[in-house]
Enzyme design. Structure first.
Site, PDB file in Angstrom:
ATOM      1  N   THR A   1     -14.874 -66.601 -51.992  1.00  0.00           N
ATOM      2  CA  THR A   1     -15.084 -67.821 -52.774  1.00  0.00           C
ATOM      3  C   THR A   1     -16.593 -68.032 -52.668  1.00  0.00           C
ATOM      4  OG1 THR A   1     -13.120 -68.963 -52.349  1.00  0.00           O
ATOM      5  CG2 THR A   1     -14.947 -70.374 -52.520  1.00  0.00           C
ATOM      6  N   ARG A  28      -0.253 -73.225 -55.427  1.00  0.00           N
ATOM      7  CA  ARG A  28      -0.891 -73.326 -54.025  1.00  0.00           C
ATOM      8  C   ARG A  28      -2.428 -73.613 -54.405  1.00  0.00           C
ATOM      9  NH1 ARG A  28      -5.813 -70.761 -51.589  1.00  0.00           N
ATOM     10  NH2 ARG A  28      -5.432 -70.631 -49.406  1.00  0.00           N
ATOM     11  N   ASP A  33      -8.548 -74.784 -50.064  1.00  0.00           N
ATOM     12  CA  ASP A  33      -9.507 -75.743 -49.444  1.00  0.00           C
ATOM     13  C   ASP A  33     -10.796 -76.018 -50.669  1.00  0.00           C
ATOM     14  OD1 ASP A  33     -10.476 -73.077 -49.100  1.00  0.00           O
ATOM     15  OD2 ASP A  33     -12.016 -73.723 -47.911  1.00  0.00           O
ATOM     16  N   GLY A  75     -12.812 -68.678 -46.709  1.00  0.00           N
ATOM     17  CA  GLY A  75     -11.815 -68.036 -45.756  1.00  0.00           C
ATOM     18  C   GLY A  75     -10.537 -68.576 -45.963  1.00  0.00           C
ATOM     19  N   GLY A 122      -8.051 -71.085 -46.618  1.00  0.00           N
ATOM     20  CA  GLY A 122      -8.230 -72.510 -47.063  1.00  0.00           C
ATOM     21  C   GLY A 122      -7.306 -73.556 -46.249  1.00  0.00           C
TER      22      GLY A 122
END
Ligand code: ASP
Length: 333
Positions: free
Chosen positions: A194, A222, A225, A246, A248
């Site tokens: 990300t 889904r 974060d 990483g 989420g």
């Protein structure tokens, strides 16, 4: 300052935390971003920052840049969910706590620009799925093909052979590729990367942006974060800003970036604040934490920055008037 006034200030935490007002040397403008892929992202943001532009426009430009590149983990070139569909998450937040976000957005090239539109033109913060796409189309965004990029197609085909769904995030150090290598799963395929970036402009104002296709082979629907304000991104213009990459789900559980910013409010350095947030994740379930990766990067109002990760392998990129480089994050386990 008389004692009474000092005590009054202390009770608001002002005396405990060196505010920029009293600071002579603020490192600005500056932009920091997740991963080594943040270098060209920072360069795109820097064009705006170095021309005295606003941090919110700079982080948007950085996110647009990476959404345009074919990449495992950002934009329409990203890896799909387990149903073979690319769904994009993005958010943006400025110095006034204005924020906008989209989640599960399909077939739109620049989710960050849709998030910006949500922020600038609606009374809402988050739009998801069909509604987000409908909003984008109504606002002149073009519907792109749903076809996967060549690399995503191949990776998905390989994944389908196993098709054992586990919401797993790769840990970079599992592959002996050195600190700046791409972020591989054990079988050699990357599954997350990300792009999160935060910037401070010449006026000392902070903003941040995040854009991602999310964890590869996630369940359809889904949300991680990345588009959640307070999880994947948080900006408090009095204190600092932080972003994450990483797994989420683990970041959401501790309101990760909000937690980092609150630690900075208490006086922790950006690196120490990121470390404290990682420790919270590990403390909750040490066994599980040993199997996953989360990394935070943060910046405070003085333009000081830092990062911390649960595992080895997290790197971040920094661009300011005095540096332009990749840093290796410290890690807990
Ligand atoms: N944080 C992202 C997610 O959970 C994954 C990543 O860092 O790439 O979707």
């Amino acid at each position: 300052m008389d004692r009474k006034k000092f005590l009054r200030l202390s009770s608001f935490g002002l005396a405990a935390f060196p505010m920029p007002l009293f600071s002579k040397s603020v490192n600005k403008p500056i932009v920091i971003s997740t991963w080594d892929s943040g270098m060209p992202v920072n360069a795109a943001a820097w064009k705006i920052l170095s021309a005295n532009g606003k941090s919110v426009d700079a982080v948007e430009a950085g996110a647009v840049y990476i959404e345009d590149t074919i990449d495992c983990c950002v934009g329409l070139g990203g890896f799909p969910d387990r149903d073979g569909i690319v769904t994009l998450d993005a958010c943006i937040m400025d110095e006034h706590a204005n924020c906008g976000s989209v989640a599960g957005l399909e077939q739109i090239k620049h989710p960050i620009l849709v998030a910006r539109k949500v922020m600038d033109t609606t009374p809402h913060v988050i739009l998801v799925g069909q509604g987000a796409q409908q909003f984008a189309l109504q606002n002149g965004f073009k519907k792109e093909s749903a076809e996967l990029s060549e690399s995503a197609k191949n990776a998905y085909k390989d994944w389908l052979k196993k098709n054992d769904y586990k919401p797993e995030i790769n840990i970079e150090n599992k592959k002996e590729n050195g600190p700046f290598a791409p972020h591989f799963f054990e079988d050699g395929s990357p599954n997350h990367d990300t792009m999160g970036l935060v910037a401070m402009d010449v006026d000392g104002n902070l903003s941040g942006a995040v854009t991602t296709s999310g964890m590869a082979y996630k369940m359809h629907g889904r949300v991680g974060d990345s588009p959640i304000i307070g999880a994947g991104l948080f900006v408090d213009n009095e204190v600092g800003a932080a972003t994450s990459s990483g797994l989420g789900e683990e970041v959401i559980r501790i309101c990760g970036t909000h937690t980092v910013v609150e630690y900075m409010r208490q006086g922790y350095s950006p690196e120490a604040a990121c470390k404290k947030a990682c420790e919270r994740i590990v403390k909750r379930d040490p066994k599980k934490a040993a199997t996953l990766q989360v990394g935070f990067v943060a910046m405070n109002k003085k333009g000081e920055y830092g990062a911390y990760a649960i595992q080895k392998g997290f790197v971040f990129s920094v661009k300011s008037n005095t540096e332009n480089q990749i840093h290796t994050s410290k890690y807990l386990l």
